[in-house]
Design an enzyme around this catalytic site. Structure first.
Site, PDB file in Angstrom:
ATOM      1  N   SER A 148       0.841  -1.196   0.024  1.00  0.00           N
ATOM      2  CA  SER A 148       0.216  -0.052  -0.183  1.00  0.00           C
ATOM      3  C   SER A 148       0.825   1.229   0.034  1.00  0.00           C
ATOM      4  O   SER A 148       2.040   1.452   0.649  1.00  0.00           O
ATOM      5  CB  SER A 148      -0.946   0.209   1.205  1.00  0.00           C
ATOM      6  OG  SER A 148      -1.449   1.309   1.361  1.00  0.00           O
TER       7      SER A 148
ATOM      8  N   TYR B  52      -2.195  -0.014  10.388  1.00  0.00           N
ATOM      9  CA  TYR B  52      -2.460  -0.365   8.933  1.00  0.00           C
ATOM     10  C   TYR B  52      -1.242  -0.484   7.955  1.00  0.00           C
ATOM     11  O   TYR B  52      -0.551  -1.360   7.611  1.00  0.00           O
ATOM     12  CB  TYR B  52      -3.720  -0.086   8.179  1.00  0.00           C
ATOM     13  CG  TYR B  52      -3.640  -0.315   6.761  1.00  0.00           C
ATOM     14  CD1 TYR B  52      -3.779  -1.684   6.425  1.00  0.00           C
ATOM     15  CD2 TYR B  52      -3.625   0.606   5.673  1.00  0.00           C
ATOM     16  CE1 TYR B  52      -4.024  -2.120   4.911  1.00  0.00           C
ATOM     17  CE2 TYR B  52      -3.622   0.313   4.278  1.00  0.00           C
ATOM     18  CZ  TYR B  52      -3.875  -1.150   4.000  1.00  0.00           C
ATOM     19  OH  TYR B  52      -3.794  -1.564   2.624  1.00  0.00           O
TER      20      TYR B  52
ATOM     21  N   LYS C 296       2.111  -3.249   6.841  1.00  0.00           N
ATOM     22  CA  LYS C 296       2.477  -3.466   5.462  1.00  0.00           C
ATOM     23  C   LYS C 296       3.819  -3.225   5.175  1.00  0.00           C
ATOM     24  O   LYS C 296       4.440  -3.815   4.562  1.00  0.00           O
ATOM     25  CB  LYS C 296       1.809  -2.424   4.340  1.00  0.00           C
ATOM     26  CG  LYS C 296      -0.056  -2.764   4.222  1.00  0.00           C
ATOM     27  CD  LYS C 296       0.031  -3.979   3.448  1.00  0.00           C
ATOM     28  CE  LYS C 296      -1.541  -4.358   3.236  1.00  0.00           C
ATOM     29  NZ  LYS C 296      -1.767  -5.530   2.633  1.00  0.00           N
TER      30      LYS C 296
END
Length: 508
Positions: free
Chosen positions: A148, A172, A176
């Protein structure tokens, strides 16, 4: 010469928004056998039937049994945090039986991750560890990872190149980053075994042009565009859009994001998957033996929240109401990609613009007001049969043509109302779609015009009628108003009309 056997590709999160479009693109090549696993936390299994239908309809008349097999998906309800469930899938195919893995499944809301960070690390990091361990046990060492743009945090420069330091601002994003570091470390530890590529998505949006598959988040969508589509379609009863902050250092004060069409993103996965093959040269310029790369998948163009609201208003006609509230923890001012490296090394380049992206999203929402719970009869593309090739108009919204003969071409015209412009979306691997304009004057009669090198809208336009404009990508000067499927599938959607009529055109 017999064709090569199908390569088995395991796609995690296969029923999801990204996963389903990636599977579709892989199916179109007829080179892969798809194994899809999903826990259906935020996606329904119904999407697999639609994917199979699209793939079957695209098969040529002389399709082989292997071609037909490529349209079928082996599906499993599996939760990646349950290692034994994952292992059972690999055991079914044996050591070396799965060529590679595309790992898409993850929790992905920036805001939610700040509230339940441990859940995000468990699902996004621990599950990836389990998956890599099992892959190693079964001699499956080609890995395509869905990362991402959030890995960059607040970047020091815009647009963002891949060399930018990784400094995520949310749990989040950090999940990643951790997974990317794990992959890179693994490729360094076992350079003769592993090949891995991380694809740093920016903001995918839109849907398949047929409106047959799209994004169907459960509950209130956390991403802007599906939220706008569901508000405009009446699925969400609270119509006010909350804009998180208008005091960022951007042109209108709201956050800027790089949006790319989900079909472009899906094609990027196909290109990257091919780059994992032994004959690929992608890893030749790595600084050491480790075969690991990371690429941005974005358009290189940024749009603000307010610009996206306006873009969706134009295609849907819905007057969105919004209110400005405080900033949301984890958001950054601008995430716009520098896509240069992916274009140079992978040949990746986006094809769809913002208007097409929003139009395809609205087409999906309009045809599927309740997502995949909508009855299939309401959304299945209309197929033009040879028996329908009379000159009686057909009232349609979309059309799927797979027959070799459709009268060699067709005209389309408005019904009771005349609009100043129309938009025609045509999908096929070897053609691009053009946008035609309505003209008040022109020739009369139903006449088929052959392709010409000096094509112009004004020369052949006729009062009240419009033509589908197709551009041959192998000869950019050659354009014309025709469709000859030859066993291929076209998905054609007419947007912005109260009444659309279609007639087959007579060949001159």
């Amino acid at each position: 010469m017999p064709s090569e056997p199908l390569k088995r590709i395991l796609v995690t999160g296969g029923a999801g928004y990204i996963g389903s479009h990636v599977i579709h693109v892989l199916q179109q090549t007829r080179r892969f056998k798809i194994i899809a696993i999903d826990n259906y936390h935020n996606s329904p299994p119904a999407v697999y039937d639609r994917l199979t239908k699209i793939a079957r309809d695209a098969l040529p008349a002389d399709a082989t049994e292997q071609d037909k097999d490529s349209t079928e998906i082996d599906t499993y309800k599996v939760d990646l945090i349950n290692a034994e469930e994952v292992r059972a899938v690999f055991e079914k195919y044996g050591k070396g039986g799965i060529w590679g893995v595309i790992h898409i499944a993850a929790l992905k809301s920036v805001g939610e991750s700040t509230q339940i960070p441990i859940t995000y690390y468990h699902n996004n990091v621990a599950a990836t560890i389990f998956l890599l361990e099992i892959m190693s046990d079964f001699e499956c060492t080609r890995f395509l990872y869905s990362s991402s743009a959030t890995v960059y945090g607040t970047p020091p420069h815009i647009p963002i190149p891949e060399s930018t330091r990784l400094h995520a601002d949310s749990p989040y994003g950090r999940s990643k980053v951790m997974s990317e570091f794990m992959l890179e470390d693994l490729c360094h530890a076992e350079p003769s075994r592993w090949r891995a590529i991380s694809l740093r998505y920016f903001n995918p949006a839109g849907a398949h042009p047929s409106g047959f598959i799209g994004e169907d988040p459960q509950g209130r969508p956390g991403n802007l565009l599906p939220l706008l589509a569901q508000i405009a379609g009446g699925r969400i009863k609270d119509p006010e859009v909350k804009v998180f902050g208008n005091d960022y250092p951007t042109p209108d004060g709201t956050c800027v994001r790089d949006y790319l069409h989900v079909m472009d993103l899906a094609k990027g996965h196909l290109i990257a998957l091919d780059a994992l093959a032994p004959e690929s040269k992608v890893f030749d310029n790595c600084p050491d033996e480790a075969r690991y790369k990371a690429y941005n998948l974005g358009s290189g163009r940024g749009f603000s929240v307010l610009q996206m609201i306006e873009a969706m208003r134009k295609v849907s006609g819905f007057d969105f109401k919004y209110s400005i509230i405080g900033r949301r923890r984890g958001d950054v001012p601008d995430l716009t990609a520098d896509p240069t490296l992916a274009e140079k090394e992978l040949g990746f380049k986006t094809e769809y613009d913002l208007e097409t992206m929003c139009r395809d999203l609205w087409n999906w929402q309009a045809k599927n007001p309740q997502g995949y719970d909508t009855q299939e009869s309401q959304v299945a593309p209309l197929r033009l049969q040879q028996s329908q090739l009379s000159f009686k108009p057909l009232s349609i919204q979309s059309l799927n043509m797979t027959h070799d003969y459709v009268g060699d071409g067709f005209w389309i015209r408005v019904g009771s109302k005349v609009h100043t412009a129309m938009y025609v979306s045509v999908t096929r691997t070897d053609h691009n779609a053009g946008t035609s304009q309505w003209h008040a004057q022109g020739k009369s009669g139903v006449t088929w015009h052959h392709l010409t090198g000096n094509f112009s809208d004004s020369h052949y336009a006729r009062g009240g009628w419009e033509l589908v404009v197709i551009k041959d990508v192998n000869n950019t000067r050659r354009k014309g108003w025709y469709l000859q499927p030859h066993g291929k599938s076209y998905y054609i959607t007419f947007n912005g009309w109260d009444d659309v009529k279609l007639e087959a055109a007579r060949k001159a």
